[in-house]
Write a protein that holds these residues in place. Sequence first.
Motif, PDB file in Angstrom:
ATOM      1  N   TRP A  23       0.857  -1.186   0.000  1.00 32.18           N
ATOM      2  CA  TRP A  23       0.000   0.000   0.000  1.00 32.18           C
ATOM      3  C   TRP A  23       0.891   1.234   0.000  1.00 32.18           C
ATOM      4  N   THR A  24       0.527   2.188  -0.813  1.00 34.49           N
ATOM      5  CA  THR A  24       1.262   3.447  -0.827  1.00 34.49           C
ATOM      6  C   THR A  24       0.837   4.274   0.379  1.00 34.49           C
ATOM      7  N   PRO A  25       1.651   5.214   0.800  1.00 32.14           N
ATOM      8  CA  PRO A  25       1.173   6.189   1.777  1.00 32.14           C
ATOM      9  C   PRO A  25       0.119   7.061   1.087  1.00 32.14           C
ATOM     10  N   TYR A  26      -0.717   7.714   1.875  1.00 34.81           N
ATOM     11  CA  TYR A  26      -1.721   8.607   1.293  1.00 34.81           C
ATOM     12  C   TYR A  26      -1.014   9.783   0.630  1.00 34.81           C
ATOM     13  N   ALA A  27      -1.405  10.051  -0.618  1.00 35.30           N
ATOM     14  CA  ALA A  27      -0.807  11.145  -1.377  1.00 35.30           C
ATOM     15  C   ALA A  27      -1.800  11.608  -2.437  1.00 35.30           C
ATOM     16  N   LYS A  28      -1.573  12.818  -2.910  1.00 28.24           N
ATOM     17  CA  LYS A  28      -2.415  13.357  -3.976  1.00 28.24           C
ATOM     18  C   LYS A  28      -1.924  12.848  -5.327  1.00 28.24           C
ATOM     19  N   ILE A  29      -2.863  12.737  -6.248  1.00 26.23           N
ATOM     20  CA  ILE A  29      -2.520  12.335  -7.614  1.00 26.23           C
ATOM     21  C   ILE A  29      -1.930  13.543  -8.336  1.00 26.23           C
ATOM     22  N   SER A  30      -0.743  13.390  -8.877  1.00 28.58           N
ATOM     23  CA  SER A  30      -0.098  14.508  -9.550  1.00 28.58           C
ATOM     24  C   SER A  30      -0.196  14.433 -11.071  1.00 28.58           C
ATOM     25  N   TYR A  31      -0.524  13.250 -11.613  1.00 27.24           N
ATOM     26  CA  TYR A  31      -0.519  13.080 -13.062  1.00 27.24           C
ATOM     27  C   TYR A  31      -1.482  11.968 -13.441  1.00 27.24           C
ATOM     28  N   MET A  32      -2.278  12.197 -14.487  1.00 29.35           N
ATOM     29  CA  MET A  32      -3.142  11.160 -15.063  1.00 29.35           C
ATOM     30  C   MET A  32      -3.112  11.274 -16.576  1.00 29.35           C
ATOM     31  N   GLU A  86      -7.720  15.398  -3.329  1.00 33.35           N
ATOM     32  CA  GLU A  86      -7.748  14.584  -2.115  1.00 33.35           C
ATOM     33  C   GLU A  86      -6.658  13.519  -2.180  1.00 33.35           C
ATOM     34  N   ALA A  87      -6.142  13.152  -1.037  1.00 33.69           N
ATOM     35  CA  ALA A  87      -5.130  12.101  -0.960  1.00 33.69           C
ATOM     36  C   ALA A  87      -5.798  10.726  -1.060  1.00 33.69           C
ATOM     37  N   VAL A  88      -5.105   9.812  -1.701  1.00 35.01           N
ATOM     38  CA  VAL A  88      -5.560   8.428  -1.826  1.00 35.01           C
ATOM     39  C   VAL A  88      -4.385   7.500  -1.547  1.00 35.01           C
ATOM     40  N   SER A  89      -4.706   6.237  -1.344  1.00 35.89           N
ATOM     41  CA  SER A  89      -3.690   5.203  -1.186  1.00 35.89           C
ATOM     42  C   SER A  89      -3.992   4.109  -2.206  1.00 35.89           C
ATOM     43  N   PHE A  90      -2.954   3.568  -2.833  1.00 40.16           N
ATOM     44  CA  PHE A  90      -3.104   2.505  -3.817  1.00 40.16           C
ATOM     45  C   PHE A  90      -2.526   1.210  -3.262  1.00 40.16           C
ATOM     46  N   SER A  91      -3.181   0.101  -3.585  1.00 37.48           N
ATOM     47  CA  SER A  91      -2.556  -1.195  -3.323  1.00 37.48           C
ATOM     48  C   SER A  91      -2.049  -1.735  -4.650  1.00 37.48           C
ATOM     49  N   TYR A  92      -0.955  -2.476  -4.586  1.00 37.29           N
ATOM     50  CA  TYR A  92      -0.343  -3.030  -5.783  1.00 37.29           C
ATOM     51  C   TYR A  92       0.456  -4.257  -5.395  1.00 37.29           C
ATOM     52  N   TYR A  93       0.614  -5.185  -6.356  1.00 35.47           N
ATOM     53  CA  TYR A  93       1.366  -6.396  -6.057  1.00 35.47           C
ATOM     54  C   TYR A  93       2.145  -6.950  -7.239  1.00 35.47           C
ATOM     55  N   LYS A 101       5.211  -0.527 -15.801  1.00 32.94           N
ATOM     56  CA  LYS A 101       4.565   0.275 -14.758  1.00 32.94           C
ATOM     57  C   LYS A 101       3.980  -0.618 -13.679  1.00 32.94           C
ATOM     58  N   ILE A 102       3.725  -0.032 -12.521  1.00 31.93           N
ATOM     59  CA  ILE A 102       3.131  -0.750 -11.396  1.00 31.93           C
ATOM     60  C   ILE A 102       1.641  -0.914 -11.680  1.00 31.93           C
ATOM     61  N   LEU A 103       1.133  -2.121 -11.579  1.00 29.27           N
ATOM     62  CA  LEU A 103      -0.271  -2.387 -11.840  1.00 29.27           C
ATOM     63  C   LEU A 103      -1.109  -1.986 -10.627  1.00 29.27           C
ATOM     64  N   LEU A 104      -2.009  -1.044 -10.827  1.00 28.98           N
ATOM     65  CA  LEU A 104      -2.873  -0.556  -9.743  1.00 28.98           C
ATOM     66  C   LEU A 104      -3.920  -1.610  -9.424  1.00 28.98           C
ATOM     67  N   SER A 105      -4.038  -1.949  -8.153  1.00 28.75           N
ATOM     68  CA  SER A 105      -5.011  -2.949  -7.737  1.00 28.75           C
ATOM     69  C   SER A 105      -6.237  -2.311  -7.099  1.00 28.75           C
ATOM     70  N   SER A 106      -6.053  -1.531  -6.031  1.00 22.79           N
ATOM     71  CA  SER A 106      -7.164  -0.925  -5.320  1.00 22.79           C
ATOM     72  C   SER A 106      -6.873   0.549  -5.034  1.00 22.79           C
ATOM     73  N   VAL A 107      -7.956   1.300  -4.843  1.00 22.36           N
ATOM     74  CA  VAL A 107      -7.861   2.722  -4.503  1.00 22.36           C
ATOM     75  C   VAL A 107      -8.624   2.938  -3.207  1.00 22.36           C
ATOM     76  N   MET A 108      -8.012   3.668  -2.249  1.00 23.58           N
ATOM     77  CA  MET A 108      -8.669   3.887  -0.967  1.00 23.58           C
ATOM     78  C   MET A 108      -8.540   5.353  -0.551  1.00 23.58           C
ATOM     79  N   PHE A 109      -9.638   5.907  -0.068  1.00 25.24           N
ATOM     80  CA  PHE A 109      -9.636   7.230   0.519  1.00 25.24           C
ATOM     81  C   PHE A 109      -9.386   7.103   2.016  1.00 25.24           C
ATOM     82  N   PRO A 110      -8.777   8.103   2.652  1.00 24.85           N
ATOM     83  CA  PRO A 110      -8.583   8.024   4.115  1.00 24.85           C
ATOM     84  C   PRO A 110      -9.916   8.114   4.830  1.00 24.85           C
ATOM     85  N   GLU A 111      -9.950   7.609   6.047  1.00 25.93           N
ATOM     86  CA  GLU A 111     -11.189   7.656   6.855  1.00 25.93           C
ATOM     87  C   GLU A 111     -11.506   9.074   7.263  1.00 25.93           C
TER      88      GLU A 111
END
Length: 111
Positions: A23-32, A86-93, A101-111
């Motif tokens: 899981w990544t730390p919570y961070a803002k998306i800088s590029y899409m 908003e900051a999000v966290s990604f899971s990847y494996y 590139k890292i394959l994005l698995s899940s996206v999570m918003f902080p509580e």
Amino acid sequence: MKYFGKILFLIISFVPLLGRAEWTPYAKISYMKVHDAGVEIRLQNFTNTSPEINCKSDVDFHLTVEDSKLFDTKLSFLLSAYMAKEAVSFSYYECNSTGSKILLSSVMFPE
């Protein structure tokens, strides 16, 4: 009863994959960037340091188009987080199919 061994083998085989997810730390998306193969995403100040996930890029995530409903849901999460800053966290494996590139698995918003 003969299927019990096969089921147990499958469970044992896939449990390590679940445990390897990062899981990544919570961070803002800088590029899409959206293209026909999916979406490329970059988080601010994130670099993959996991020794198990060794892709050519340590900063770029890739969301692939596989299941259209699930892809649409994940893309909605990403777009709303990006637009709201908003900051999000990604899971990847694992890496994407090209290993670039890292394959994005899940996206999570902080509580």
